[in-house]
Write an enzyme that holds these catalytic residues in place. Structure first.
Site, PDB file in Angstrom:
ATOM      1  N   SER A  16       0.853  -1.180   0.000  1.00 24.86           N
ATOM      2  CA  SER A  16       0.000   0.000   0.000  1.00 24.86           C
ATOM      3  C   SER A  16       0.890   1.232   0.000  1.00 24.86           C
ATOM      4  O   SER A  16       1.628   1.495   0.958  1.00 24.86           O
ATOM      5  CB  SER A  16      -0.900   0.021   1.237  1.00 24.86           C
ATOM      6  OG  SER A  16      -1.407   1.327   1.404  1.00 24.86           O
ATOM      7  N   ASP A  20      -7.008  -6.520   2.882  1.00 20.81           N
ATOM      8  CA  ASP A  20      -6.341  -5.229   3.081  1.00 20.81           C
ATOM      9  C   ASP A  20      -6.519  -4.737   4.518  1.00 20.81           C
ATOM     10  O   ASP A  20      -7.652  -4.513   4.964  1.00 20.81           O
ATOM     11  CB  ASP A  20      -6.970  -4.223   2.099  1.00 20.81           C
ATOM     12  CG  ASP A  20      -6.369  -2.825   2.170  1.00 20.81           C
ATOM     13  OD1 ASP A  20      -5.366  -2.631   2.878  1.00 20.81           O
ATOM     14  OD2 ASP A  20      -6.920  -1.931   1.493  1.00 20.81           O
ATOM     15  N   MET A  61     -11.785   4.864  -1.757  1.00 23.56           N
ATOM     16  CA  MET A  61     -12.538   5.057  -0.511  1.00 23.56           C
ATOM     17  C   MET A  61     -13.164   6.444  -0.593  1.00 23.56           C
ATOM     18  O   MET A  61     -12.750   7.391   0.085  1.00 23.56           O
ATOM     19  CB  MET A  61     -11.592   4.923   0.694  1.00 23.56           C
ATOM     20  CG  MET A  61     -11.173   3.476   0.936  1.00 23.56           C
ATOM     21  SD  MET A  61      -9.698   3.343   1.950  1.00 23.56           S
ATOM     22  CE  MET A  61      -8.448   3.553   0.685  1.00 23.56           C
ATOM     23  N   MET A 105      -8.586   8.437  -0.762  1.00 24.94           N
ATOM     24  CA  MET A 105      -9.501   8.781   0.338  1.00 24.94           C
ATOM     25  C   MET A 105      -9.976  10.220   0.181  1.00 24.94           C
ATOM     26  O   MET A 105      -9.174  11.111  -0.096  1.00 24.94           O
ATOM     27  CB  MET A 105      -8.761   8.660   1.676  1.00 24.94           C
ATOM     28  CG  MET A 105      -8.191   7.278   1.915  1.00 24.94           C
ATOM     29  SD  MET A 105      -7.251   7.265   3.436  1.00 24.94           S
ATOM     30  CE  MET A 105      -6.786   5.531   3.496  1.00 24.94           C
ATOM     31  N   HIS A 127      -0.724  -0.927  -4.570  1.00 26.92           N
ATOM     32  CA  HIS A 127      -2.055  -0.615  -4.053  1.00 26.92           C
ATOM     33  C   HIS A 127      -2.130   0.884  -3.762  1.00 26.92           C
ATOM     34  O   HIS A 127      -1.343   1.415  -2.963  1.00 26.92           O
ATOM     35  CB  HIS A 127      -2.284  -1.450  -2.792  1.00 26.92           C
ATOM     36  CG  HIS A 127      -3.640  -1.347  -2.196  1.00 26.92           C
ATOM     37  ND1 HIS A 127      -4.717  -2.073  -2.663  1.00 26.92           N
ATOM     38  CD2 HIS A 127      -4.106  -0.611  -1.157  1.00 26.92           C
ATOM     39  CE1 HIS A 127      -5.785  -1.787  -1.928  1.00 26.92           C
ATOM     40  NE2 HIS A 127      -5.444  -0.891  -1.010  1.00 26.92           N
ATOM     41  N   HIS A 179      -7.727   1.606  -4.969  1.00 28.10           N
ATOM     42  CA  HIS A 179      -8.772   1.323  -3.987  1.00 28.10           C
ATOM     43  C   HIS A 179      -9.473   2.639  -3.657  1.00 28.10           C
ATOM     44  O   HIS A 179      -8.915   3.490  -2.968  1.00 28.10           O
ATOM     45  CB  HIS A 179      -8.087   0.704  -2.749  1.00 28.10           C
ATOM     46  CG  HIS A 179      -8.996   0.473  -1.577  1.00 28.10           C
ATOM     47  ND1 HIS A 179      -8.497   0.198  -0.314  1.00 28.10           N
ATOM     48  CD2 HIS A 179     -10.344   0.462  -1.468  1.00 28.10           C
ATOM     49  CE1 HIS A 179      -9.520   0.044   0.523  1.00 28.10           C
ATOM     50  NE2 HIS A 179     -10.645   0.201  -0.150  1.00 28.10           N
ATOM     51  N   ASP A 186      -4.333   3.900  -2.381  1.00 26.73           N
ATOM     52  CA  ASP A 186      -5.480   4.186  -1.522  1.00 26.73           C
ATOM     53  C   ASP A 186      -5.964   5.615  -1.706  1.00 26.73           C
ATOM     54  O   ASP A 186      -5.310   6.566  -1.281  1.00 26.73           O
ATOM     55  CB  ASP A 186      -5.074   3.981  -0.058  1.00 26.73           C
ATOM     56  CG  ASP A 186      -4.934   2.511   0.284  1.00 26.73           C
ATOM     57  OD1 ASP A 186      -5.914   1.774   0.114  1.00 26.73           O
ATOM     58  OD2 ASP A 186      -3.837   2.108   0.725  1.00 26.73           O
ATOM     59  N   MET A 193     -11.869  -5.899   3.527  1.00 29.66           N
ATOM     60  CA  MET A 193     -11.114  -5.060   4.465  1.00 29.66           C
ATOM     61  C   MET A 193     -10.951  -5.814   5.786  1.00 29.66           C
ATOM     62  O   MET A 193     -11.926  -6.353   6.326  1.00 29.66           O
ATOM     63  CB  MET A 193     -11.853  -3.743   4.731  1.00 29.66           C
ATOM     64  CG  MET A 193     -11.956  -2.801   3.544  1.00 29.66           C
ATOM     65  SD  MET A 193     -10.388  -2.412   2.748  1.00 29.66           S
ATOM     66  CE  MET A 193      -9.479  -1.629   4.089  1.00 29.66           C
TER      67      MET A 193
HETATM   68  C1  DX5 Z   1      -6.717   1.418   4.877  1.00 32.13           C
HETATM   69  C2  DX5 Z   1      -6.110   1.229   3.509  1.00 32.13           C
HETATM   70  C3  DX5 Z   1      -5.052   0.192   3.513  1.00 32.13           C
HETATM   71  C4  DX5 Z   1      -3.893   0.515   4.414  1.00 32.13           C
HETATM   72  C5  DX5 Z   1      -2.996  -0.657   4.559  1.00 32.13           C
HETATM   73  O1  DX5 Z   1      -7.696   2.370   4.828  1.00 32.13           O
HETATM   74  O2  DX5 Z   1      -7.091   0.842   2.590  1.00 32.13           O
HETATM   75  O3  DX5 Z   1      -4.635  -0.130   2.199  1.00 32.13           O
HETATM   76  O4  DX5 Z   1      -3.175   1.624   3.983  1.00 32.13           O
HETATM   77  O5  DX5 Z   1      -1.987  -0.325   5.447  1.00 32.13           O
HETATM   78  P1  DX5 Z   1      -1.510  -1.324   6.600  1.00 32.13           P
HETATM   79  O6  DX5 Z   1      -0.954  -2.537   5.911  1.00 32.13           O
HETATM   80  O7  DX5 Z   1      -0.491  -0.540   7.331  1.00 32.13           O
HETATM   81  O8  DX5 Z   1      -2.719  -1.670   7.425  1.00 32.13           O
HETATM   82 ZN    ZN Z   2      -6.451  -0.098   0.643  1.00 34.09          ZN
END
Ligand code: DX5
Ligand code: ZN
Length: 218
Positions: free
Chosen positions: A9, A177, A69, A38, A34, A67, A36, A139
């Protein structure tokens, strides 16, 4: 047996040097990167948007696993595909009754698609969309932040999702994840997951190649 893939990630990377970070992580043996995204609404954190991904794209040919969010993901999927995402995953919680059409729209734009569920959503919500999915993402923390603890109650859900996938007879990746480390990676795979996201576990190590290899082989 499906191939085990490790998806670091990039949320835990140095954002000031993001291009170099994606290149280095890919060269260290990551199978997917990956990403993320947000929006500060769907989750209580803000990360980056399509421009950030677009500018990282020239630094590697590795698969970008985006991903989302974010609320109303269907409004933005074309921008994330155009930015260079190879896979785009969207949350059931952000789409509900629009999940199937959003997955179809991602595919029609030329990317692979996946559905994501939070730790408190039952696997059964995926039954009606599983045939559309190239990937299912479970998740194992509530999304928003890296570095949280893995929720072990997700393990039986991994098994259930693996059974749902097997019943389709299709090649659908099962990604998990949140909070994955060397202690729980074996159990996550044994339950049936084949794509493991790892943020803090990978980025806290100096030797990224070694930790990615360990996570894959454990
Ligand atoms: C959480 C993210 C994950 C996260 C994973 O909201 O979707 O991808 O960054 O990080 P670790 O492996 O540190 O939990
Ligand atoms: Zn993620």
């Amino acid at each position: 047996m499906k191939q085990i893939k490790i998806a670091p990630s990039m949320l835990s990377a140095d954002f000031a040097r993001f291009g170099e970070e994606v290149a280095k992580t890919a060269e260290s043996g990551a199978d997917l990167l990956h990403l993320d995204v947000m929006d500060g609404n769907f989750v209580n954190n803000i990360s980056f948007g399509p421009k950030f991904i677009e500018e990282a794209r020239p630094f590697t040919k590795a698969t970008f696993d985006t991903h989302l969010m974010i609320l109303n993901p269907w409004k933005y999927i074309d921008r994330f595909v155009k930015a260079g995402s190879d896979i785009v995953t969207v949350h059931y919680e952000a789409c509900k009754e629009r999940l199937k059409e959003t997955l179809k729209a991602i595919k029609s734009l030329g990317a692979k698609c996946g559905a994501v569920i939070n730790p408190d959503a039952p696997v059964s919500v995926l039954s009606s969309v599983i045939e559309e999915c190239d990937m299912v993402l479970l998740m194992s923390v509530f999304p928003g932040f890296g570095g949280q603890a893995f929720i072990p109650e997700v393990l039986p859900k991994i098994k259930e999702a693996a059974e749902l996938i097997a019943a389709t007879g299709k090649e659908i990746d099962l990604e998990v994840d949140g909070g994955i480390n060397l202690e729980n990676a074996g159990a996550v795979k044994a339950a049936g997951a084949n794509v493991l996201v790892a943020g803090s576990t990978v980025f806290k190590e100096k030797d990224r190649a070694a930790i990615i290899k360990k996570l894959r082989e454990i």
